[in-house]
Structures are given as C-alpha cells and as structure tokens.
Design a protein around this motif. Structure first.
Motif, mmCIF file in Angstrom:
data_model
loop_
_atom_site.group_PDB
_atom_site.id
_atom_site.type_symbol
_atom_site.label_atom_id
_atom_site.label_comp_id
_atom_site.label_asym_id
_atom_site.label_seq_id
_atom_site.Cartn_x
_atom_site.Cartn_y
_atom_site.Cartn_z
ATOM 1 N N ILE A 127 -20.059 -0.350 -0.393
ATOM 2 C CA ILE A 127 -19.675 -1.558 -0.831
ATOM 3 C C ILE A 127 -20.855 -2.464 0.219
ATOM 4 O O ILE A 127 -21.354 -3.745 -0.672
ATOM 5 C CB ILE A 127 -18.356 -2.577 0.075
ATOM 6 C CG1 ILE A 127 -16.961 -1.786 -1.458
ATOM 7 C CG2 ILE A 127 -18.246 -3.784 -0.361
ATOM 8 C CD1 ILE A 127 -15.455 -1.771 -1.345
ATOM 9 N N SER A 162 -10.783 -8.132 9.671
ATOM 10 C CA SER A 162 -10.273 -7.535 8.862
ATOM 11 C C SER A 162 -10.239 -5.149 8.645
ATOM 12 O O SER A 162 -9.492 -5.357 8.612
ATOM 13 C CB SER A 162 -11.572 -7.553 7.238
ATOM 14 O OG SER A 162 -13.227 -6.735 7.515
ATOM 15 N N TYR A 196 -16.561 1.128 2.704
ATOM 16 C CA TYR A 196 -17.180 -0.045 3.411
ATOM 17 C C TYR A 196 -18.469 0.471 3.133
ATOM 18 O O TYR A 196 -19.692 -0.812 2.955
ATOM 19 C CB TYR A 196 -16.391 0.537 5.207
ATOM 20 C CG TYR A 196 -16.926 -0.527 6.105
ATOM 21 C CD1 TYR A 196 -16.977 -2.215 5.333
ATOM 22 C CD2 TYR A 196 -18.338 -0.667 6.724
ATOM 23 C CE1 TYR A 196 -17.426 -3.237 5.959
ATOM 24 C CE2 TYR A 196 -18.828 -2.125 7.272
ATOM 25 C CZ TYR A 196 -18.426 -3.267 7.735
ATOM 26 O OH TYR A 196 -18.813 -3.504 8.266
ATOM 27 N N ALA A 219 -11.553 -0.401 0.795
ATOM 28 C CA ALA A 219 -11.394 -1.955 0.157
ATOM 29 C C ALA A 219 -11.297 -3.192 0.415
ATOM 30 O O ALA A 219 -11.480 -4.245 0.964
ATOM 31 C CB ALA A 219 -10.577 -1.352 -1.332
ATOM 32 N N ILE A 220 -10.116 -2.706 1.817
ATOM 33 C CA ILE A 220 -9.875 -3.804 2.408
ATOM 34 C C ILE A 220 -10.821 -4.642 2.908
ATOM 35 O O ILE A 220 -11.297 -5.629 3.301
ATOM 36 C CB ILE A 220 -8.436 -3.943 3.346
ATOM 37 C CG1 ILE A 220 -7.278 -3.905 3.357
ATOM 38 C CG2 ILE A 220 -8.484 -4.981 4.632
ATOM 39 C CD1 ILE A 220 -6.299 -3.190 3.514
ATOM 40 N N SER A 226 -14.152 -5.858 1.013
ATOM 41 C CA SER A 226 -12.928 -7.141 0.827
ATOM 42 C C SER A 226 -13.433 -8.225 1.373
ATOM 43 O O SER A 226 -13.900 -9.029 0.390
ATOM 44 C CB SER A 226 -11.957 -7.424 -0.306
ATOM 45 O OG SER A 226 -11.565 -7.367 0.910
ATOM 46 N N LEU A 279 -17.588 -10.090 0.313
ATOM 47 C CA LEU A 279 -17.038 -10.886 -0.957
ATOM 48 C C LEU A 279 -16.248 -11.965 -1.204
ATOM 49 O O LEU A 279 -16.783 -12.788 -1.843
ATOM 50 C CB LEU A 279 -16.164 -9.700 -2.052
ATOM 51 C CG LEU A 279 -16.719 -8.699 -2.323
ATOM 52 C CD1 LEU A 279 -16.117 -7.757 -3.509
ATOM 53 C CD2 LEU A 279 -18.857 -8.821 -3.180
ATOM 54 N N VAL A 280 -15.152 -11.787 -0.577
ATOM 55 C CA VAL A 280 -14.213 -13.400 0.429
ATOM 56 C C VAL A 280 -15.383 -13.973 1.055
ATOM 57 O O VAL A 280 -15.217 -15.400 0.576
ATOM 58 C CB VAL A 280 -13.141 -12.037 0.941
ATOM 59 C CG1 VAL A 280 -12.681 -14.251 1.197
ATOM 60 C CG2 VAL A 280 -12.187 -12.364 0.250
#
Length: 182
Positions: free
Chosen positions: A94, A47, A91, A18-19, A22, A25-26
């Motif tokens: 996503i 990241s 990863y 998720a890190i 994300s 997305l960020v």
C-alpha cells in the motif's frame, strides 16, 4: 501449514495490513496539516497498534479452533509472527502504491523539512550542507522500490515484535474456557 491455520494467518494479517495501509489514504487529504513531525508519527504508530491487535485475535483464534484450546508458546509465536509478516507486506504494498502514484515528491519534501528543522536548531552552514547532500542521496535511493520496501519493512517492527511476543505468551498461558479446569 494446515488450511485452517493459513486461513487465520491470512485473514488476520490482511485485516491488520489494511488497517495500517488505510491510514495513508485517510490522512492523504490532510498531509500538509499533519506534516512530518510528531503528529504524523503518532497517527502512523497508533494505526499500527490498532492493527496489531489482530495478532492477538488471530493467535487466539488459532489456539481455540486449530490447536484444540491449548497452544505452546512456540506455536503461538509462529502464528503471531506470520500474521505480523502478512500485515507488514500489505503495508509495504500500500505504501509503495501511495508513494509512487500520489506522493512521488514525498522524500524531497521530507528532506526540505529535515533541513529546516536543522536550521531552526542552529546547525552550522556546513552541517546544513551535509544534511542537504545526505537527504538528496536518500531521496535518489528511495526511487528504487526495493529500497522503499526495505525501509518500509522496518517501520512496523517496533510494534509488531512486542505484540507478537506478548500475544504468544498470553495465548499460550491461557487455555480456552472449555478446557480450563473448573
């Protein structure tokens, strides 16, 4: 695999994934400012480094709660690699969601960027034409989700593997304080 071990592996791997995921997305709203160069690579791999600290957290948790305070290098490495695998799978999922929904022209844009960089570096017309052809073929192959998954799987390996090996080594060398001699 025991329930507690599976819980640790899944929890740590999902958090790490998720890190990493994300970050897509960020940074999405800033993709044009970030570009394809060093800044994008630095953000992505930063990241990953942050995410893969979860390998150590999970491996240490396994040692302390499942293995009774001491763990062999092999046991710790198995847990570390499983956490890395779960994180990498998250990863991949996503990235595929982001790529196929938000950034379907990503590879075409990347190809243009690569050709422009080569042009700026003084490549010949023949070299530029060959690069354009190669990038077009790559963009075409990247329409296949399995190809995307394979390439995406390779991205975190330079970070995940060292984190796994070092974490396993550290955790296996350091028993918990409760089991260490006074």
């Amino acid at each position: 695999m025991q329930g507690r071990t599976l819980n640790i592996v899944l929890k740590s791997g999902l958090i790490a994934g998720a890190i990493m995921g994300s970050m897509f997305l960020v940074t999405y709203p800033f993709r044009e400012q970030i570009g394809f160069g060093a800044l994008g690579m630095a953000l992505g791999y930063t990241s990953m480094v942050l995410a893969f600290f979860m390998i150590h957290v999970g491996t240490r948790s396994f040692r302390d709660t499942v293995a009774g305070g001491q763990v062999s290098y092999g046991q710790a490495l198995k847990v570390a690699l499983l956490i890395a695998l779960i994180a990498t799978l998250v990863y991949i999922v996503i990235w595929e969601l982001v790529y196929f929904t938000l950034l379907p022209d990503f590879m075409v844009e990347y190809g243009r960027h690569a050709v422009e960089e080569a042009r700026a570096a003084g490549k010949t017309a023949a070299e530029l034409e060959a690069l354009q052809r190669d990038m077009a073929q790559f963009a075409e192959s990247y329409k296949n989700p399995l190809i995307v998954a394979a390439y995406t799987f390779l991205e975190p390996l330079p970070v995940a593997l060292p984190f796994s090996f070092v974490s396993a080594w550290l955790v296996s060398r350091q028993p918990t304080r409760a089991t260490a001699p006074a």
